[in-house]
Scaffold this active site. Sequence first.
Site, PDB file in Angstrom:
ATOM      1  CB  CYS A 199       3.059  -7.027  18.921  1.00 23.38           C
ATOM      2  SG  CYS A 199       1.752  -5.618  19.362  1.00 23.38           S
ATOM      3  CE  LYS A 254      -6.266  -6.691   2.891  1.00 26.06           C
ATOM      4  NZ  LYS A 254      -5.937  -8.242   3.208  1.00 26.06           N
ATOM      5  CG  HIS A 265      -0.583  -0.075   2.374  1.00 27.33           C
ATOM      6  ND1 HIS A 265       0.347   1.006   3.074  1.00 27.33           N
ATOM      7  CD2 HIS A 265      -0.520  -0.894   3.479  1.00 27.33           C
ATOM      8  CE1 HIS A 265       0.640   0.724   4.155  1.00 27.33           C
ATOM      9  NE2 HIS A 265       0.192  -0.405   4.699  1.00 27.33           N
ATOM     10  CG  HIS A 316      -2.303  -5.767  16.931  1.00 23.50           C
ATOM     11  ND1 HIS A 316      -1.078  -5.595  17.551  1.00 23.50           N
ATOM     12  CD2 HIS A 316      -2.105  -6.039  15.425  1.00 23.50           C
ATOM     13  CE1 HIS A 316      -0.382  -5.556  16.405  1.00 23.50           C
ATOM     14  NE2 HIS A 316      -0.747  -5.579  15.377  1.00 23.50           N
ATOM     15  CB  CYS A 350       0.018  -8.902  21.440  1.00 24.90           C
ATOM     16  SG  CYS A 350      -0.844  -8.406  20.047  1.00 24.90           S
TER      17      CYS A 350
HETATM   18  N1  MSP Z   1       8.420  -6.945   8.536  1.00 26.53           N
HETATM   19  C1  MSP Z   1       8.523  -5.706   9.536  1.00 26.53           C
HETATM   20  C2  MSP Z   1       9.702  -5.262   9.112  1.00 26.53           C
HETATM   21  C3  MSP Z   1      10.958  -6.022   9.298  1.00 26.53           C
HETATM   22  S1  MSP Z   1      12.444  -4.862   9.033  1.00 26.53           S
HETATM   23  C4  MSP Z   1      13.647  -5.937   9.181  1.00 26.53           C
HETATM   24  C5  MSP Z   1       7.291  -4.767   9.155  1.00 26.53           C
HETATM   25  N2  MSP Z   1       6.688  -4.816   8.058  1.00 26.53           N
HETATM   26  S2  MSP Z   1       5.296  -4.060   7.600  1.00 26.53           S
HETATM   27  O1  MSP Z   1       4.999  -4.620   6.336  1.00 26.53           O
HETATM   28  O2  MSP Z   1       4.457  -3.775   8.603  1.00 26.53           O
HETATM   29  O3  MSP Z   1       6.076  -2.652   7.130  1.00 26.53           O
HETATM   30  C6  MSP Z   1       6.109  -1.548   8.143  1.00 26.53           C
HETATM   31  C7  MSP Z   1       6.697  -0.420   7.334  1.00 26.53           C
HETATM   32  O4  MSP Z   1       6.128   0.043   6.171  1.00 26.53           O
HETATM   33  C8  MSP Z   1       6.786   0.909   8.218  1.00 26.53           C
HETATM   34  O5  MSP Z   1       7.898   1.000   8.880  1.00 26.53           O
HETATM   35  C9  MSP Z   1       7.149   1.859   7.039  1.00 26.53           C
HETATM   36  O6  MSP Z   1       8.081   1.780   6.402  1.00 26.53           O
HETATM   37  C10 MSP Z   1       5.892   1.309   5.822  1.00 26.53           C
HETATM   38  N3  MSP Z   1       4.501   1.832   6.440  1.00 26.53           N
HETATM   39  C11 MSP Z   1       3.709   0.983   6.477  1.00 26.53           C
HETATM   40  N4  MSP Z   1       2.246   1.809   6.656  1.00 26.53           N
HETATM   41  C12 MSP Z   1       2.664   3.072   6.717  1.00 26.53           C
HETATM   42  C13 MSP Z   1       2.366   4.285   6.632  1.00 26.53           C
HETATM   43  N5  MSP Z   1       0.938   4.601   6.749  1.00 26.53           N
HETATM   44  N6  MSP Z   1       2.897   5.619   6.578  1.00 26.53           N
HETATM   45  C14 MSP Z   1       4.360   5.395   6.246  1.00 26.53           C
HETATM   46  N7  MSP Z   1       4.859   4.143   6.182  1.00 26.53           N
HETATM   47  C15 MSP Z   1       4.301   2.956   6.716  1.00 26.53           C
HETATM   48  O7  MSP Z   1       7.050  -3.662  10.090  1.00 26.53           O
END
Ligand code: MSP
Length: 660
Positions: free
Chosen positions: A130, A307, A19, A147, A127
């Site tokens: 998390c 979502k 997204h 969550h 959790c």
């Molecule tokens: N899998 C872990 C990260 C592991 S890194 C060793 C994770 N994944 S995630 O799919 O949840 O992705 C999180 C990251 O997606 C955030 O840190 C950011 O980079 C990006 N974003 C997800 N939603 C976001 C927003 N609404 N706005 C900006 N970035 C965000 O956490």
Amino acid sequence: MTQSFYITTPIYYVNAEPHLGHAYSTIVCDAAARFHRLLGDEVRFQTGSDEHGDKIAEAAAREGIAPQAYADRVSRMFRDTWPPLNVSHDNFIRTTDPAHIACVRLILQKIYDAGDIYLGKYGGNYCVGCERFLTDKELVEGKCPDHDRPTQYIEEENYFFRMGAYQQALIAHIQEHPDFIRPERYKNEVLSFLKEPLEDLCISRPKTRLTWGIELPFDGRFVTYVWFDALINYLSGLGYPDEPLMAQFWPAAQHLIAKDILKPHGIYWPTMLMSLAQAEGKPRDAYLYQHLNVHGYWKTGQGKMSKSLGNVVAPLDLARVYGADAFRYFLLRDMAFGLDASFSEEALVERYNADLANDLGNLFSRVLNMLFQYRQGVVPAPGEPQADAQELLALAGRVTQAYARQMEGFHFHLALSEIWQLIGEANRFVVKSEPWVLAKDPGQGARLDAVLGALVQVLGMVAVLIQPAMPQTALAMAQHLKLELPELIGLDRLASADLVVPGTALGKPPALFPRIDTAKVKAKAEKAGAKAAQPALKEKKPVAKEAPAPPAQIEYDDFAKVDLRLGTVLAAEKVGGADRLLKLSIDLGEETGPRTVVAGIALHYAPEELVGRQVVVVANLKPVTLKGVESRGMVLAAVGDDKVRVLSPDTLLPPGSKVR
Ligand code: MSP
């Protein structure tokens, strides 16, 4: 000297489709990577997918398929999202890659052998969302606040990493390297976590509860905690422990994340790296990354994207409608790096029309059309120096330097605003120098060459400067200007006078950014908004109101016809027989003395409130006579909430100063 630059995105969980948030982080890294390539650095840019753990196992179970098959599918969606957004990563890593798995096991074994991993017992509130145990303090009414679901109390034997042993060393490192975590607010956040005693980290999950993970090399009854596995991707992607990538890029490692995963990256990861370095007999800081760059969250109208709220923004849909470059530009320009920002399609369209269609697109087309019309498209050689043209080129040089500083510091919005300052100045230069008038006068040939020559060179520089943010547009501009590939030009060559080679014949320019009809987009957004809001509108339905048509759009040249000046109010009095009118005497710095201007603001200002104030005056408005007083100009005021307030600068400037 060639430097190395290694930039990583977070590896994204495969339990959700890509997204806007994922796209932002990835595009930011791409812009940083491309910028460093422009500097001539050796760059490595990595992204990927995070595929182990409860979350993924749960999502696969919901679909009734094996976790690997599920991970393959969603990981593919991430991989397929990046090329249409022009993301130029060098490596896409998956935590299910055999090489990554081997690397995680190697590192676990090293740390275990060195005594930093031990078997212990742990009971706590777990959790699944998390994927960690929450402390009592973190629970809200027995639930995980992130969550909104109850945690489970679980007691089990597990392996622990001696994270607490590195607390003081980490604090010291952060204090000695103030930009280790940036921007500063996130450094402070990490330091404030570290004020509390740091507990050891539970890094295993018993297979009785979870099998979808990397088996611990020293105890086959357990798999590795997903964060301990995932963070190692940054090393495994370089082939750790092997050279040559490790030797070249690890010392230059920078990570990029959003604030949601600050703790694992700001605390778990550096302590893991310190432990690994020690296990290898290296200095404790030997493996620490250079910078952790942390950005804020994109929100949509209803707050956080999720979502369940149905407000997830699909990046590829936007890129299809507006073009990948416009989408990238908007994301980089509209979020102040480090802070939250809100996303709306309308804001994107506004930026598109104002910055891309009007400013950049217009400059490109008007300059090159004039070159075509007045000089058969042939780029003029630098002739006699002309002060104003030289000044524009000097500004371009200063902008290039300021831009580079901002890009280096991850201030993308400011870097772009520097380029747009140059574009704005170039547009004003066109208006001021009036090439269409020069073209009519054969005696002004050299001046016309100097004006067009400077403008064409500025276009060449802009093509290179925008390349990290808008690679396709940069390429289109460069092709038209018959430049080399912008990425091959390099920032250091921008200062040289003749980036666009004099004597080259250029054709008629293509339209870079055709305008978008904002009324249509608004209507679409209102329709969508109305739909989304429907379930909430139980009691009161809004009265359908015809939206007023937006004012017609004007060209910059139309705006430039209005002569706006700053004036100081010398005297003010009511106009007899009119309760709304004030007669003002305003000094506009003119030799002919102050002007009389009648303003309809008597209900909002007492005359004495205005004396001494500076106001903005439309100085070239045709005079009119109001209640017997001739008014030579108009005072600008903002009207809102039944209030009328005149516009004034925030510091005094010479009367007659131009307002633009
Ligand atoms: N899998 C872990 C990260 C592991 S890194 C060793 C994770 N994944 S995630 O799919 O949840 O992705 C999180 C990251 O997606 C955030 O840190 C950011 O980079 C990006 N974003 C997800 N939603 C976001 C927003 N609404 N706005 C900006 N970035 C965000 O956490």
